[in-house]
Design an enzyme around this catalytic site. Sequence first.
Site, mmCIF file in Angstrom:
data_model
loop_
_atom_site.group_PDB
_atom_site.id
_atom_site.type_symbol
_atom_site.label_atom_id
_atom_site.label_comp_id
_atom_site.label_asym_id
_atom_site.label_seq_id
_atom_site.Cartn_x
_atom_site.Cartn_y
_atom_site.Cartn_z
ATOM 1 C CB CYS A 1 -0.921 0.019 1.220
ATOM 2 S SG CYS A 1 -2.082 -1.353 1.273
HETATM 3 C C1 BEZ Z 1 0.462 -4.564 1.870
HETATM 4 O O1 BEZ Z 1 0.058 -3.482 1.498
HETATM 5 O O2 BEZ Z 1 1.647 -4.880 1.802
HETATM 6 C C2 BEZ Z 1 -0.498 -5.559 2.449
HETATM 7 C C3 BEZ Z 1 -1.663 -5.130 3.033
HETATM 8 C C4 BEZ Z 1 -2.512 -6.052 3.593
HETATM 9 C C5 BEZ Z 1 -2.211 -7.401 3.520
HETATM 10 C C6 BEZ Z 1 -1.055 -7.817 2.885
HETATM 11 C C7 BEZ Z 1 -0.186 -6.906 2.339
#
Ligand code: BEZ
Length: 211
Positions: free
Chosen positions: A45
């Site tokens: 994210c």
């Molecule tokens: C991420 O943004 O890395 C992420 C967010 C939620 C679950 C797994 C990865």
Amino acid sequence: MTIRLGDVVPDFTAETTEGPIRFHEWLGDSWGVLFSHPKNFTPVCTTELGQVARLKPEFDRRHVKVIGLSVDPLDAHEKWAEDIAETQGYAPNFPLIADPDRTVSGLYDMIHPNASDTMTVRSVFVVGPDKKLKLSLTYPASAGRNFDEILRVIDSLQLTAQHAVATPANWKDGEDVIIVPSVSDEAAKEKFPGGWKTLKPYLRLVPQPGK
Ligand code: BEZ
């Protein structure tokens, strides 16, 4: 609620990092991209929000307003913005919706319980100036999205909105486009006086209008 192509997208009020908004009013006459991310302070994210901030001038050039969303609260969005700026070189320069009570996530069906009960999936909704849904995408938490592809498809959508054309596989701005089958050869002569190439009666290629 399932939102389908051509539906008027649900309106809502929400708190954002740029103040409270009413979605349809905030969109005004612009195109819009509403996208969700699963969770603040997570790696994928963080890279996505940095990319959207980097590409903001490209969205602006196409008259597209961009807005993000997660179920995290406003103060977490603000704190996380510092990390995004530090690690990605771009701070969020577009509003982020705080949806801790999941009102907007529910309206747009962004929580898929068999993936996660608590986090939104990576949804993208592209909305036209008529407030109708033009495109939706759903990615899992593990796969960061390609925002260049989202710009590419917006170019296609905007071209189709202006001209009786469609775009072929892997098309990029400036390449030949397809005359839609509903336009007869007779009508095409008026619309495309420079002519076109007929590969099959149903596959007619023409230089991109306006280029
Ligand atoms: C991420 O943004 O890395 C992420 C967010 C939620 C679950 C797994 C990865």
